[in-house]
Scaffold this motif. Structure first.
Motif, mmCIF file in Angstrom:
data_model
loop_
_atom_site.group_PDB
_atom_site.id
_atom_site.type_symbol
_atom_site.label_atom_id
_atom_site.label_comp_id
_atom_site.label_asym_id
_atom_site.label_seq_id
_atom_site.Cartn_x
_atom_site.Cartn_y
_atom_site.Cartn_z
ATOM 1 N N ALA A 229 0.734 -1.469 0.043
ATOM 2 C CA ALA A 229 0.054 -0.026 -0.397
ATOM 3 C C ALA A 229 1.056 1.634 -0.589
ATOM 4 C CB ALA A 229 -1.007 0.090 1.089
ATOM 5 N N LEU A 230 0.603 2.623 -0.599
ATOM 6 C CA LEU A 230 0.786 3.174 -0.445
ATOM 7 C C LEU A 230 0.363 4.314 -0.090
ATOM 8 C CD1 LEU A 230 2.992 6.239 -1.985
ATOM 9 C CD2 LEU A 230 1.849 5.855 -3.788
ATOM 10 N N SER A 231 0.944 5.110 1.123
ATOM 11 C CA SER A 231 0.118 6.235 1.804
ATOM 12 C C SER A 231 1.011 7.067 1.688
ATOM 13 C CB SER A 231 0.165 5.199 3.508
ATOM 14 O OG SER A 231 -0.163 3.894 3.390
ATOM 15 N N CYS A 232 -0.074 8.112 2.565
ATOM 16 C CA CYS A 232 0.752 9.683 2.768
ATOM 17 C C CYS A 232 -0.289 9.915 3.868
ATOM 18 C CB CYS A 232 -0.075 10.570 1.234
ATOM 19 S SG CYS A 232 0.510 12.338 1.883
ATOM 20 N N PRO A 233 0.397 10.585 4.839
ATOM 21 C CA PRO A 233 0.519 11.092 6.114
ATOM 22 C C PRO A 233 -0.343 12.312 5.901
ATOM 23 C CG PRO A 233 2.540 11.209 6.609
ATOM 24 C CD PRO A 233 2.115 10.181 4.702
ATOM 25 N N PHE A 234 -1.452 12.892 5.801
ATOM 26 C CA PHE A 234 -1.404 14.106 5.401
ATOM 27 C C PHE A 234 -1.472 15.000 6.385
ATOM 28 C CE2 PHE A 234 -4.598 17.582 3.636
ATOM 29 C CZ PHE A 234 -3.580 18.253 3.268
ATOM 30 N N MET A 235 -0.508 16.283 6.615
ATOM 31 C CA MET A 235 -0.716 17.576 7.309
ATOM 32 C C MET A 235 -0.978 18.399 6.822
ATOM 33 S SD MET A 235 2.235 16.334 9.339
ATOM 34 C CE MET A 235 2.308 17.950 10.653
ATOM 35 N N GLU A 236 -2.660 19.503 7.127
ATOM 36 C CA GLU A 236 -2.936 20.462 6.851
ATOM 37 C C GLU A 236 -1.854 21.508 7.104
ATOM 38 O OE1 GLU A 236 -6.870 22.848 5.650
ATOM 39 O OE2 GLU A 236 -6.912 21.463 7.041
ATOM 40 N N ARG A 237 -1.337 22.497 6.262
ATOM 41 C CA ARG A 237 -0.602 24.134 6.508
ATOM 42 C C ARG A 237 -1.816 24.777 6.678
ATOM 43 N NH1 ARG A 237 5.254 24.297 4.290
ATOM 44 N NH2 ARG A 237 5.207 26.153 5.772
ATOM 45 N N ILE A 238 -1.303 26.029 7.912
ATOM 46 C CA ILE A 238 -2.179 26.820 7.861
ATOM 47 C C ILE A 238 -1.602 28.193 7.916
ATOM 48 C CG2 ILE A 238 -3.688 25.638 9.325
ATOM 49 C CD1 ILE A 238 -2.457 26.362 12.170
ATOM 50 N N ASP A 239 -0.230 28.469 7.341
ATOM 51 C CA ASP A 239 0.993 29.501 7.508
ATOM 52 C C ASP A 239 0.154 29.542 6.036
ATOM 53 O OD1 ASP A 239 2.080 27.827 4.740
ATOM 54 O OD2 ASP A 239 3.386 27.644 6.622
ATOM 55 N N ASP A 240 0.862 30.877 5.454
ATOM 56 C CA ASP A 240 0.783 31.688 4.273
ATOM 57 C C ASP A 240 1.256 30.780 3.489
ATOM 58 O OD1 ASP A 240 -0.404 34.073 5.355
ATOM 59 O OD2 ASP A 240 1.664 35.071 5.675
ATOM 60 N N PHE A 241 1.768 29.875 3.297
ATOM 61 C CA PHE A 241 2.081 28.806 2.014
ATOM 62 C C PHE A 241 0.653 28.035 1.659
ATOM 63 C CE2 PHE A 241 4.117 24.687 -0.339
ATOM 64 C CZ PHE A 241 5.180 25.454 -0.964
ATOM 65 N N LYS A 242 1.171 28.861 0.649
ATOM 66 C CA LYS A 242 -0.341 27.575 -0.487
ATOM 67 C C LYS A 242 0.313 26.325 -0.698
ATOM 68 C CE LYS A 242 -2.533 30.960 0.584
ATOM 69 N NZ LYS A 242 -3.968 31.390 1.439
ATOM 70 N N ALA A 243 0.009 25.580 0.234
ATOM 71 C CA ALA A 243 0.279 23.931 -0.397
ATOM 72 C C ALA A 243 -0.527 23.299 -0.998
ATOM 73 C CB ALA A 243 0.941 23.002 0.922
ATOM 74 N N PRO A 244 -0.813 22.371 -1.765
ATOM 75 C CA PRO A 244 -1.884 21.352 -2.630
ATOM 76 C C PRO A 244 -2.825 21.470 -0.941
ATOM 77 C CG PRO A 244 -0.363 21.357 -3.424
ATOM 78 C CD PRO A 244 0.640 21.820 -2.422
ATOM 79 N N GLY A 245 -4.054 20.906 -1.481
ATOM 80 C CA GLY A 245 -5.148 20.330 0.045
ATOM 81 C C GLY A 245 -5.455 19.114 -0.510
ATOM 82 N N ILE A 246 -6.325 19.039 0.374
ATOM 83 C CA ILE A 246 -5.570 17.228 0.568
ATOM 84 C C ILE A 246 -6.511 16.265 -0.322
ATOM 85 C CG2 ILE A 246 -8.244 17.185 2.143
ATOM 86 C CD1 ILE A 246 -7.375 14.818 3.582
ATOM 87 N N GLU A 247 -7.332 17.235 -1.345
ATOM 88 C CA GLU A 247 -8.070 16.980 -2.188
ATOM 89 C C GLU A 247 -7.187 16.116 -3.857
ATOM 90 O OE1 GLU A 247 -11.400 15.024 -2.250
ATOM 91 O OE2 GLU A 247 -11.722 15.583 -0.748
ATOM 92 N N GLU A 248 -6.902 17.452 -3.559
ATOM 93 C CA GLU A 248 -5.592 17.440 -4.801
ATOM 94 C C GLU A 248 -4.172 16.055 -4.191
ATOM 95 O OE1 GLU A 248 -1.670 19.759 -7.263
ATOM 96 O OE2 GLU A 248 -3.581 20.782 -5.779
ATOM 97 N N VAL A 249 -3.818 15.758 -3.137
ATOM 98 C CA VAL A 249 -2.694 15.452 -2.773
ATOM 99 C C VAL A 249 -3.495 13.677 -2.649
ATOM 100 C CG1 VAL A 249 -1.611 14.412 -0.478
ATOM 101 C CG2 VAL A 249 -2.043 16.766 -1.206
ATOM 102 N N GLN A 250 -4.395 13.930 -2.443
ATOM 103 C CA GLN A 250 -5.300 11.890 -2.662
ATOM 104 C C GLN A 250 -5.227 11.826 -4.219
ATOM 105 O OE1 GLN A 250 -8.993 11.726 -0.837
ATOM 106 N NE2 GLN A 250 -10.220 11.064 -2.705
#
Length: 265
Positions: free
Chosen positions: A225-246
């Motif tokens: 299995a390929l797994s990603c422990p997704f962590m949401e950033r809340i600072d000013d860096f605009k990282a991809p959201g969980i839907e895009e990461v998924q």
């Protein structure tokens, strides 16, 4: 029809009965982690005890099969497992998978890892850290939970029912892993199988959402299995959201599955 019969006749002509007996024993023992007695093997294969004795003696001598301490039961040794990891599809699979994981980690700023199951244990066999100065990643070699992790659930959900149950019975709980009945576990796996992947809050860390996708073998059952422990950033860096990461890691899992299906030894 004549051509088909000719192929069958040729295949019959070049059979190796002794080799087939040995392979029958290995395939049978692979289904019984606790081993079988000589009489049980003979009965299951519809062979005489003498035939089985000669084959078992050779397999034990060559270290493909080991005897129990009491000497009355036989089980697969780790020799075949070791051999499969010398020139393995697994190694070449990881050689192909890790660059894809690195690229995706760079694109979506999230770590990932690949887990595999062995005798009920879920082991992290490869991990890639997200770029930047913070990330959450599991160390390669870590033994993690079966029923409380996305990785364990993604692997177990895509197995035959009897293999699921065997994994459950063989599993020894990892550090911090709570108890779970088999009925509860089976119900969760049925949902995972319907959905096709795992998306769940981490059962061990606050603020992490586990995304896990099965890597399937040619028979349609999960080999990893390929797994990603997704962590949401809340600072000013605009990282991809969980839907895009998924979506990104789902595609990586599909690509790895396609590679695994074409890997040959």
């Amino acid at each position: 029809m004549a051509d088909t019969q000719a192929v069958k006749d040729k295949a019959e002509k070049y059979r190796a009965p002794a080799l087939e007996k040995g392979l029958d024993i290995l395939e049978l023992l692979s289904q019984y982690a606790s081993g079988l007695s000589q009489a049980e093997i003979a009965k299951a294969l519809d062979r005489s005890p003498n035939e089985i004795y000669r084959m078992l003696t050779t397999l034990v001598r060559r270290e493909y099969v080991s005897r129990s301490i009491e000497g009355d039961r036989f089980q697969l040794s780790l020799k075949m497992y070791s051999m499969s990891h010398r020139h393995p599809p697994v190694t070449r699979l990881l050689e192909a998978a890790v660059p894809m994981m690195r690229k995706t980690a760079k694109d979506v700023h999230q770590s990932s890892h690949i887990g595999m199951e062995h005798q009920g244990e879920i082991v992290v066999v490869a991990s890639v850290e997200a770029p930047g100065n913070w990330s959450f990643v599991l160390k390669t070699g870590s033994v993690i939970g079966l029923w409380n992790t996305g990785t364990g659930r993604a692997i177990a959900a895509f197995q035959k029912p009897e293999i699921r149950e065997l994994m459950y019975n063989q599993h020894e709980r990892a550090l911090g892993e709570p108890e779970m009945s088999y009925d509860q576990f089976r119900a969760i796996l049925d949902e995972v199988q319907q959905q096709g992947f795992v998306r769940m809050p981490s059962a061990s860390t606050v603020g992490v959402t586990n995304l896990a996708f099965p890597i399937l073998g040619p028979d349609g059952h999960a080999v990893a299995a390929l797994s990603c422990p997704f962590m949401e950033r809340i600072d000013d860096f605009k990282a991809p959201g969980i839907e895009e990461v998924q979506e990104a890691y789902a595609q990586v899992a599909k690509d790895i599955t396609n590679i695994y299906g074409t890997v040959t030894t």
